[in-house]
Design an enzyme around this catalytic site. Structure first.
Site, mmCIF file in Angstrom:
data_model
loop_
_atom_site.group_PDB
_atom_site.id
_atom_site.type_symbol
_atom_site.label_atom_id
_atom_site.label_comp_id
_atom_site.label_asym_id
_atom_site.label_seq_id
_atom_site.Cartn_x
_atom_site.Cartn_y
_atom_site.Cartn_z
ATOM 1 N N PRO A 85 0.838 -1.197 0.000
ATOM 2 C CG PRO A 85 -0.021 -1.086 2.156
ATOM 3 C CD PRO A 85 0.729 -1.983 1.227
ATOM 4 C CG HIS A 258 5.385 2.792 7.000
ATOM 5 N ND1 HIS A 258 4.236 2.364 7.597
ATOM 6 C CD2 HIS A 258 5.006 3.735 6.092
ATOM 7 C CE1 HIS A 258 3.203 3.029 7.079
ATOM 8 N NE2 HIS A 258 3.653 3.856 6.158
ATOM 9 N NE ARG A 261 7.240 6.162 2.999
ATOM 10 C CZ ARG A 261 7.437 6.915 1.932
ATOM 11 N NH1 ARG A 261 8.502 6.735 1.191
ATOM 12 N NH2 ARG A 261 6.591 7.860 1.584
HETATM 13 C C1 LIG Z 1 5.215 6.563 -1.318
HETATM 14 C C2 LIG Z 1 4.904 5.581 -0.226
HETATM 15 C C3 LIG Z 1 3.693 5.664 0.442
HETATM 16 C C4 LIG Z 1 3.372 4.733 1.431
HETATM 17 N N1 LIG Z 1 2.126 4.775 2.012
HETATM 18 C C5 LIG Z 1 1.753 3.766 2.833
HETATM 19 C C6 LIG Z 1 0.409 3.678 3.281
HETATM 20 O O1 LIG Z 1 -0.447 4.480 2.923
HETATM 21 N N2 LIG Z 1 0.088 2.644 4.099
HETATM 22 C C7 LIG Z 1 1.011 1.703 4.510
HETATM 23 O O2 LIG Z 1 0.676 0.785 5.266
HETATM 24 N N3 LIG Z 1 2.291 1.775 4.092
HETATM 25 C C8 LIG Z 1 2.675 2.758 3.247
HETATM 26 N N4 LIG Z 1 3.964 2.781 2.772
HETATM 27 C C9 LIG Z 1 4.899 1.722 3.166
HETATM 28 C C10 LIG Z 1 4.783 0.545 2.196
HETATM 29 O O3 LIG Z 1 3.529 -0.077 2.283
HETATM 30 C C11 LIG Z 1 5.860 -0.525 2.450
HETATM 31 O O4 LIG Z 1 5.823 -0.938 3.789
HETATM 32 C C12 LIG Z 1 7.288 -0.072 2.108
HETATM 33 O O5 LIG Z 1 7.260 0.827 1.017
HETATM 34 C C13 LIG Z 1 8.158 -1.270 1.746
HETATM 35 O O6 LIG Z 1 9.475 -0.885 1.548
HETATM 36 P P1 LIG Z 1 10.119 -0.585 0.111
HETATM 37 O O7 LIG Z 1 9.614 0.759 -0.293
HETATM 38 O O8 LIG Z 1 11.586 -0.601 0.385
HETATM 39 O O9 LIG Z 1 9.685 -1.656 -0.849
HETATM 40 C C14 LIG Z 1 4.304 3.717 1.788
HETATM 41 C C15 LIG Z 1 5.529 3.649 1.110
HETATM 42 C C16 LIG Z 1 5.834 4.548 0.114
HETATM 43 C C17 LIG Z 1 7.150 4.422 -0.616
#
Ligand SMILES: Cc1cc2nc3c(=O)[nH]c(=O)nc-3n(C[C@H](O)[C@H](O)[C@H](O)COP(=O)(O)O)c2cc1C
Length: 377
Positions: A85, A258, A261
């Site tokens: 997501p 995340h 993040r």
């Molecule tokens: C642009 C962006 C927006 C995200 N928004 C959400 C979100 O709305 N809900 C959520 O559970 N995780 C969110 N995440 C985290 C991702 O679901 C996921 O855990 C993470 O991107 C995985 O790591 P990776 O980017 O190294 O593949 C977001 C990640 C990114 C890059």
């Protein structure tokens, strides 16, 4: 900027997509897509963690037919891969979440829709394949939670993912650009509930993650009681929490920080995967995300015991590079490469991958690998 760029199947990597997205997107939007919390140490740890593993191949095994398909909590996938997501991607490409959904469906992998999407879950469902799951952030209104779940069920989302962590949107990388993720791009599913106090708090949370809404295991138990499809918790990083999740009766967990993040200083997800798996003891599937970029990363995670892996930022970069078409091309490459990797590892299907197919570079090759060849004691 290179005007004639096109994704070359089998030729491009996640790094290429990131570079191209950096050329195409405004600085602030790009920062949102690739940034991590704090000094981005956890973001880096997610990637570096995979570098500490090596795959161990076997030869002379009949792998004429390799099948990467899996069934996860009743959802059939051509490969154990899902798009994570990702909220607020409306500014990334006009196809937004629907583009990711279409790309995932074309590649035969799973799709998870963010609770903070720029398009409603009903609209995205129309573009998505059957393997679609709905992610939800906790809302301090039980009516809203019930309604979101009901809408997801009606739109045939096959599972609910409750994220129990949160993105640190006040990342330095974004702040430096002066960008703020437009709230409008994140409330498509929530707008209809009106401008109530919780919506104002959501707004605050988007720009000040310090003001979080409280969520506890008690809420999870209540939530489980209203969700009729499988419920997964996303954002588990501790083996103790993983065990607690089993006790709370959820159907699966997604090991995730995340994408680096959330809190800078957390370990890379692959570093804690085995401990979390041990804590869960096979009672529920453990999915994971964070730093997955290539098929061999996926093979490592699956060999350690993950049920499936997710990709976030690379998929959003692919979306930026050309909508659903590039998303599907990148994901199809992952599936093809995973099939090849399984063949070289000497396993005909995903279930054949074991701890014996992977070793840590800082550890001795485990006995599970050498076992059959060691002299009897
Ligand atoms: C642009 C962006 C927006 C995200 N928004 C959400 C979100 O709305 N809900 C959520 O559970 N995780 C969110 N995440 C985290 C991702 O679901 C996921 O855990 C993470 O991107 C995985 O790591 P990776 O980017 O190294 O593949 C977001 C990640 C990114 C890059």
């Amino acid at each position: 900027m290179k005007a004639d760029w096109a994704y070359i199947p089998g030729g491009h990597t996640a790094d290429d997509l990131r570079e191209r997205a950096g050329e195409l997107l405004p600085a602030g939007v790009f920062a949102h897509v690739i940034g991590g919390a704090g000094d981005e140490r956890t973001l880096a740890a997610n990637r570096a963690g995979f570098g500490r593993y090596r795959l161990l191949s076997r030869v002379l095994v009949d792998v004429a037919e390799v099948d990467t398909s899996v069934d996860i909590l009743g959802t059939r996938l051509d490969a154990p891969i899902f798009t994570c997501p990702t909220g607020g991607v409306g500014a990334v490409h006009p196809e937004s979440e629907s583009g990711i959904a279409r790309g995932a469906a074309a590649a035969g992998v799973g799709f998870m829709l963010s609770g903070l999407s720029s398009v409603t879950l009903e609209e995205v469902a129309a573009a998505a394949g059957p393997a679609r799951w709905q992610q939800i952030f906790w809302q301090p209104s039980r009516e809203v939670m019930c309604d979101l779940v009901e809408r997801g069920e009606k739109a045939d989302y096959k599972a609910v993912v409750l994220s129990v962590d949160d993105g640190d949107v006040a990342r330095r990388r974004i702040v430096r650009t002066g960008y703020r993720v437009p709230v409008e791009d994140t409330v498509a599913n929530l707008k209809r509930y009106g401008s109530t106090e919780w919506q104002a708090r959501l707004r605050d949370r988007l720009h000040d993650p310090g003001d979080d809404v409280s969520l506890s295991w008690k809420n999870v138990e209540w939530f489980k009681s209203i969700v009729r499809v499988p419920l997964l918790l996303k954002g588990i990083m501790s083996p103790l929490d993983a065990r607690r999740a089993v006790d709370a009766g959820v159907d699966g967990i997604i090991l995730s920080n995340h994408g680096g993040r959330h809190l800078d200083g957390l370990p890379g997800t692959i570093e804690v995967l085995e401990e979390v798996l041990n804590a869960v003891g096979g009672k529920i599937p453990v999915l994971m995300d964070g730093g997955v970029r290539r098929a061999t990363d996926i093979a490592v995670a699956l060999s350690l015991g993950a049920a499936a892996v997710g990709l976030g930022s690379p998929v959003v970069c692919a979306l930026a590079c050309g909508g659903a078409e590039v998303v599907s091309a990148y994901l199809e490459d992952l599936v093809t490469d995973l099939r090849r990797a399984l063949g070289v590892l000497g396993v005909p299907n995903v279930a054949g991958l074991t701890r014996g197919h992977v070793s840590r570079i800082d550890q001795y090759v485990p006995d599970t690998v050498l076992g059959p060849f060691l002299p009897a004691r």
